[in-house]
Design an enzyme around this catalytic site. Sequence first.
Site, mmCIF file in Angstrom:
data_model
loop_
_atom_site.group_PDB
_atom_site.id
_atom_site.type_symbol
_atom_site.label_atom_id
_atom_site.label_comp_id
_atom_site.label_asym_id
_atom_site.label_seq_id
_atom_site.Cartn_x
_atom_site.Cartn_y
_atom_site.Cartn_z
ATOM 1 N N GLU A 248 -14.642 1.232 -1.221
ATOM 2 C CA GLU A 248 -14.760 1.145 0.281
ATOM 3 C C GLU A 248 -15.747 2.162 0.833
ATOM 4 O O GLU A 248 -15.725 3.534 0.289
ATOM 5 C CB GLU A 248 -13.187 2.144 1.497
ATOM 6 C CG GLU A 248 -13.178 1.665 2.683
ATOM 7 C CD GLU A 248 -11.843 2.680 3.447
ATOM 8 O OE1 GLU A 248 -11.089 1.610 2.988
ATOM 9 O OE2 GLU A 248 -11.805 2.136 4.655
ATOM 10 N N LYS B 233 -1.040 -0.525 -4.150
ATOM 11 C CA LYS B 233 -2.598 -0.117 -4.502
ATOM 12 C C LYS B 233 -2.190 1.163 -4.006
ATOM 13 O O LYS B 233 -1.435 1.896 -3.132
ATOM 14 C CB LYS B 233 -3.003 -0.608 -2.909
ATOM 15 C CG LYS B 233 -4.762 0.313 -3.300
ATOM 16 C CD LYS B 233 -5.738 -1.105 -2.312
ATOM 17 C CE LYS B 233 -5.379 -0.360 -0.646
ATOM 18 N NZ LYS B 233 -5.713 1.085 -0.196
ATOM 19 N N ASP C 7 1.137 -0.944 0.001
ATOM 20 C CA ASP C 7 0.094 -0.140 0.042
ATOM 21 C C ASP C 7 0.789 0.655 0.009
ATOM 22 O O ASP C 7 1.477 1.535 0.727
ATOM 23 C CB ASP C 7 -0.958 -0.255 1.549
ATOM 24 C CG ASP C 7 -2.293 1.001 1.053
ATOM 25 O OD1 ASP C 7 -2.172 1.126 -0.183
ATOM 26 O OD2 ASP C 7 -3.055 0.666 2.320
#
Length: 276
Positions: free
Chosen positions: A184, A115, A85
């Site tokens: 999300e 990501k 991430d």
Amino acid sequence: MENQKITVKDILAMKGRKKITMLTAYDYPTAALVDKAGIDMVLVGDSLANVVLGLKSTTEVGMQEMIHHSKAVTRAVTRAMVIGDMPFDSYQVNPDDCVKNARRFIDEAKCDGVKLEWFDRCLEVTEKIIKAGVPVVGHIGLTPQTADKLGGFKVQGKDAEAAKRLIEQAQGLAELGCFAITLECVPDKIAQMITDKINVPTIGIGAGKYTDGQVLVIHDAIGLFDRYTPKFVKKFINLSPMILEALQEYKKEVVEGTYPGPEHSFSIKEEELKKL
Ligand code: KIV
């Protein structure tokens, strides 16, 4: 086949055929268990800040911590894809450093991809990273690194205009070549719409059941983080009280002298003792 390393191609091929599973991990033993459980993707999330380092915001971790923990995870994982991430300052504060930082996840930490969260220059940065040969997972909806700009930790895309923006973001990222997109905290019907409109897998967290896959922060899923629990979290086991009980038992046995017992101790022959 079952034990072969999962690739971008495998993840793309799972869309509409088989649900994709993803969990976070930040250390060697946990990553080894996640991999052994057959989870498809391991995310070394910047949620490291909250659930491991006790910090308030994910923006408080940087490349040094992320690379350090990603290395521990990739040492353990043999099958799952490992995604690093990208921390806030590695591409949002300094967009010019995005390629250098993304490559560090691949070259130094041995991750299989990165990501990054949506922000105003997301398309430009994502394009550069993909062109540098790094597989990218997009992340839209509630993006914790810029939650302040979104009105806090709230469900996103709740009106038609906001939902349209999310659909456009997902389409833009898919067109650039992101091989998966995290959604999300998005209403389930909007997540379904996005999933139907794009040709790469969507991986939901708080986005309902219609996405191509699911991701959770492992500390939430196993009951190791009590500071707050979002509505979408299911604790598949509640480890905190079990660990606490074991630690209290350890203390009790040491204090009472029942641990260590002879079975945990090393002996020396009587004749050697006599020589002393
Ligand atoms: O950092 C993280 O754990 C994440 C997940 C919540 C998707 O980005």
